[in-house]
Design a protein around this motif. Structure first.
Motif, PDB file in Angstrom:
ATOM      1  N   ALA A  94       0.853  -1.190   0.000  1.00  0.00           N
ATOM      2  CA  ALA A  94       0.000   0.000   0.000  1.00  0.00           C
ATOM      3  C   ALA A  94       0.894   1.247   0.000  1.00  0.00           C
ATOM      4  O   ALA A  94       0.660   2.206  -0.733  1.00  0.00           O
ATOM      5  CB  ALA A  94      -0.908  -0.018   1.219  1.00  0.00           C
ATOM      6  N   ARG A  95       1.956   1.184   0.829  1.00  0.00           N
ATOM      7  CA  ARG A  95       2.855   2.348   0.919  1.00  0.00           C
ATOM      8  C   ARG A  95       3.533   2.613  -0.435  1.00  0.00           C
ATOM      9  O   ARG A  95       3.578   3.743  -0.906  1.00  0.00           O
ATOM     10  CB  ARG A  95       3.917   2.113   2.005  1.00  0.00           C
ATOM     11  CG  ARG A  95       4.747   3.361   2.325  1.00  0.00           C
ATOM     12  CD  ARG A  95       5.848   3.064   3.335  1.00  0.00           C
ATOM     13  NE  ARG A  95       5.398   2.368   4.527  1.00  0.00           N
ATOM     14  CZ  ARG A  95       4.818   2.971   5.573  1.00  0.00           C
ATOM     15  NH1 ARG A  95       4.617   4.268   5.571  1.00  0.00           N
ATOM     16  NH2 ARG A  95       4.434   2.271   6.609  1.00  0.00           N
ATOM     17  N   GLN A  96       4.033   1.535  -1.044  1.00  0.00           N
ATOM     18  CA  GLN A  96       4.718   1.711  -2.337  1.00  0.00           C
ATOM     19  C   GLN A  96       3.768   2.285  -3.390  1.00  0.00           C
ATOM     20  O   GLN A  96       4.146   3.156  -4.172  1.00  0.00           O
ATOM     21  CB  GLN A  96       5.285   0.371  -2.823  1.00  0.00           C
ATOM     22  CG  GLN A  96       6.504  -0.083  -2.039  1.00  0.00           C
ATOM     23  CD  GLN A  96       6.846  -1.546  -2.307  1.00  0.00           C
ATOM     24  OE1 GLN A  96       6.002  -2.328  -2.738  1.00  0.00           O
ATOM     25  NE2 GLN A  96       8.090  -1.916  -2.032  1.00  0.00           N
ATOM     26  N   LYS A 121      -2.672   7.562   8.221  1.00  0.00           N
ATOM     27  CA  LYS A 121      -3.197   7.801   9.576  1.00  0.00           C
ATOM     28  C   LYS A 121      -4.618   8.333   9.483  1.00  0.00           C
ATOM     29  O   LYS A 121      -5.525   7.879  10.171  1.00  0.00           O
ATOM     30  CB  LYS A 121      -2.311   8.821  10.300  1.00  0.00           C
ATOM     31  CG  LYS A 121      -1.318   8.163  11.216  1.00  0.00           C
ATOM     32  CD  LYS A 121      -0.630   9.191  12.107  1.00  0.00           C
ATOM     33  CE  LYS A 121       0.833   8.787  12.235  1.00  0.00           C
ATOM     34  NZ  LYS A 121       1.762   9.876  12.170  1.00  0.00           N
ATOM     35  N   GLN A 122      -4.777   9.310   8.601  1.00  0.00           N
ATOM     36  CA  GLN A 122      -6.079   9.966   8.443  1.00  0.00           C
ATOM     37  C   GLN A 122      -7.166   8.946   8.048  1.00  0.00           C
ATOM     38  O   GLN A 122      -8.299   9.038   8.474  1.00  0.00           O
ATOM     39  CB  GLN A 122      -5.954  11.005   7.326  1.00  0.00           C
ATOM     40  CG  GLN A 122      -6.838  12.210   7.477  1.00  0.00           C
ATOM     41  CD  GLN A 122      -6.551  13.217   6.352  1.00  0.00           C
ATOM     42  OE1 GLN A 122      -5.487  13.194   5.718  1.00  0.00           O
ATOM     43  NE2 GLN A 122      -7.503  14.081   6.100  1.00  0.00           N
ATOM     44  N   GLY A 127      -1.903   0.034   9.636  1.00  0.00           N
ATOM     45  CA  GLY A 127      -1.550  -1.383   9.765  1.00  0.00           C
ATOM     46  C   GLY A 127      -1.450  -2.106   8.428  1.00  0.00           C
ATOM     47  O   GLY A 127      -0.896  -3.216   8.363  1.00  0.00           O
ATOM     48  N   SER A 128      -2.010  -1.534   7.377  1.00  0.00           N
ATOM     49  CA  SER A 128      -2.000  -2.207   6.070  1.00  0.00           C
ATOM     50  C   SER A 128      -0.893  -1.699   5.162  1.00  0.00           C
ATOM     51  O   SER A 128      -0.695  -2.227   4.064  1.00  0.00           O
ATOM     52  CB  SER A 128      -3.336  -1.955   5.338  1.00  0.00           C
ATOM     53  OG  SER A 128      -4.411  -2.362   6.111  1.00  0.00           O
ATOM     54  N   MET A 129      -0.182  -0.676   5.606  1.00  0.00           N
ATOM     55  CA  MET A 129       0.723   0.032   4.700  1.00  0.00           C
ATOM     56  C   MET A 129       1.854  -0.824   4.141  1.00  0.00           C
ATOM     57  O   MET A 129       2.319  -0.575   3.035  1.00  0.00           O
ATOM     58  CB  MET A 129       1.309   1.271   5.402  1.00  0.00           C
ATOM     59  CG  MET A 129       0.311   2.398   5.544  1.00  0.00           C
ATOM     60  SD  MET A 129      -0.212   3.026   3.947  1.00  0.00           S
ATOM     61  CE  MET A 129       1.083   4.219   3.612  1.00  0.00           C
ATOM     62  N   MET A 135      -3.147  -8.530  -0.712  1.00  0.00           N
ATOM     63  CA  MET A 135      -3.530  -9.169   0.552  1.00  0.00           C
ATOM     64  C   MET A 135      -4.569  -8.358   1.335  1.00  0.00           C
ATOM     65  O   MET A 135      -5.067  -8.812   2.357  1.00  0.00           O
ATOM     66  CB  MET A 135      -2.286  -9.370   1.424  1.00  0.00           C
ATOM     67  CG  MET A 135      -1.436 -10.532   0.927  1.00  0.00           C
ATOM     68  SD  MET A 135       0.063 -10.706   1.896  1.00  0.00           S
ATOM     69  CE  MET A 135      -0.586 -11.102   3.506  1.00  0.00           C
ATOM     70  N   LEU A 136      -4.872  -7.170   0.866  1.00  0.00           N
ATOM     71  CA  LEU A 136      -5.812  -6.322   1.612  1.00  0.00           C
ATOM     72  C   LEU A 136      -7.251  -6.692   1.272  1.00  0.00           C
ATOM     73  O   LEU A 136      -7.541  -7.175   0.180  1.00  0.00           O
ATOM     74  CB  LEU A 136      -5.589  -4.847   1.270  1.00  0.00           C
ATOM     75  CG  LEU A 136      -4.185  -4.284   1.474  1.00  0.00           C
ATOM     76  CD1 LEU A 136      -4.175  -2.789   1.191  1.00  0.00           C
ATOM     77  CD2 LEU A 136      -3.716  -4.544   2.903  1.00  0.00           C
TER      78      LEU A 136
END
Ligand SMILES: Nc1ncnc2c1ncn2[C@@H]1O[C@H](COP(=O)(O)OP(=O)(O)OP(=O)(O)O)[C@@H](O)[C@H]1O
Ligand SMILES: [Mg+2]
Length: 308
Positions: A94-96, A121-122, A127-129, A135-136
């Motif tokens: 997710a972060r990438q 955060k918002q 936790g999913s980042m 996988m989400l």
């Protein structure tokens, strides 16, 4: 004040039928605007034109005074969109995926990383980042896409059916998120969930067959229909036949009468006398939508239908 203005927008794909006809509107470009309409009504087409992804066949549009068609590049800095069919790349985390979107939008690497974390955060997806998108859950996949748009800092967000396919709890979580974004962003969304439009939107537009059939706040839409109460009954309807009102038959087999306050009182007295169960509520967006896009059976037509 910032506004979104469309003047006689029409769109024809190739030599086919018109997907949009003569769309004119002028609304504040703030808060949440919800566009509703049946499949094929033209919602995505209008969103894509306003988000500078598709050119109109004719007409013009301005957002914040910027010409959507002629100054697309200038407008793109202010908008971010999550298309109806958008999917995050499965093998990126997710972060990438958020960071690469921000890099693509022109931010430097460390700024992109910081903005992605803040948006995570918002939207409650910290936790999913670091999990691969594949996988989400569907709900979190959607949140990643919305988070990317939010992280871009764009004031105007186009979200085409952001909650389709989400379970009721995930949908409500996304509603809370959208509500919290309302102050800072102008959100233009489309949805098939009418209670969602009613709950979230400051103004609602109803598209049907490429035409804008109605636009306004819930109070303004109620006024258009003129009848503010809806009575529902499972009986064959003849007994509930209104003295004045409009009768429609819902997909669930219920007969519903939209009527005025005084008529609602008379009809309900009649129903009680005959021992017929019914419910009476103020008109919802569902009722208004039905009334506007589906031709109601009026009292006379209804009689004919019954004798068939
Ligand atoms: N690329 C395209 N080429 C040809 N016709 C198209 C194209 N995209 C959409 N259409 C047609 O334009 C009309 C409006 O489609 P659009 O996708 O805008 O509707 P919609 O309201 O978003 O529908 P849905 O609720 O199913 O998403 C439909 O008749 C559709 O078949
Ligand atoms: Mg669509």
């Amino acid at each position: 004040m910032e506004r979104l203005e469309c003047s006689r927008i029409a769109k024809r794909y190739g030599r086919g039928a018109y997907a949009l006809r003569d769309i004119s509107l002028s609304i504040p470009a703030s808060g949440i605007f919800a566009l509703i309409g049946r499949n094929g009504a033209g919602k995505t087409t209008l969103v894509r034109i306003l988000a500078t992804q598709l050119s109109a066949t004719s007409g013009s549009a301005h957002i914040d005074g910027i010409d959507v068609l002629r100054q697309a590049q200038k407008l793109r800095e202010r908008i971010a969109s999550v298309p109806q069919e958008a999917r995050a790349v499965g093998w990126l985390t997710a972060r990438q995926s958020m960071v690469s979107y921000l890099l693509w939008r022109g931010f430097g690497y460390s700024e992109a990383v910081e903005k992605a974390s803040r948006a995570a955060k918002q939207l409650g997806i910290v936790g999913s980042m670091d999990l691969p998108n594949r996988m989400l859950s569907g709900g979190n996949k959607r949140k990643v896409l919305v988070a990317s748009a939010v992280a871009s800092g764009a004031r105007i967000l186009f979200l085409d059916e952001p909650t389709t396919g989400l379970d009721p709890i995930s949908r409500k979580e996304l509603w809370d998120i959208l509500m919290s974004l309302k102050g800072k962003h102008f959100i233009f969304l489309t949805t098939h969930y009418l209670e969602e439009a009613e709950y979230l939107a400051d103004k609602i537009g109803i598209l049907d067959g490429g035409r804008l059939k109605a636009i306004g706040t819930m109070a303004e839409l109620r006024k258009m229909v003129k009848r503010h109460y809806i009575i529902r009954t499972l009986s064959d309807g003849a007994v509930a036949r209104p003295v004045s009102g409009t009768l429609t038959r819902g997909a669930d087999g219920h007969y519903q009468i939209s009527t005025t306050e005084s008529e609602a009182y008379r009809i309900s007295k009649k129903l009680i006398k005959r021992g017929i169960k019914f419910s009476m509520n103020p008109l919802t967006l569902d009722d208004i939508f039905y009334y506007i896009v589906k031709k109601p059976i009026d009292a006379d037509d209804y009689g004919k239908e019954e004798s068939r």
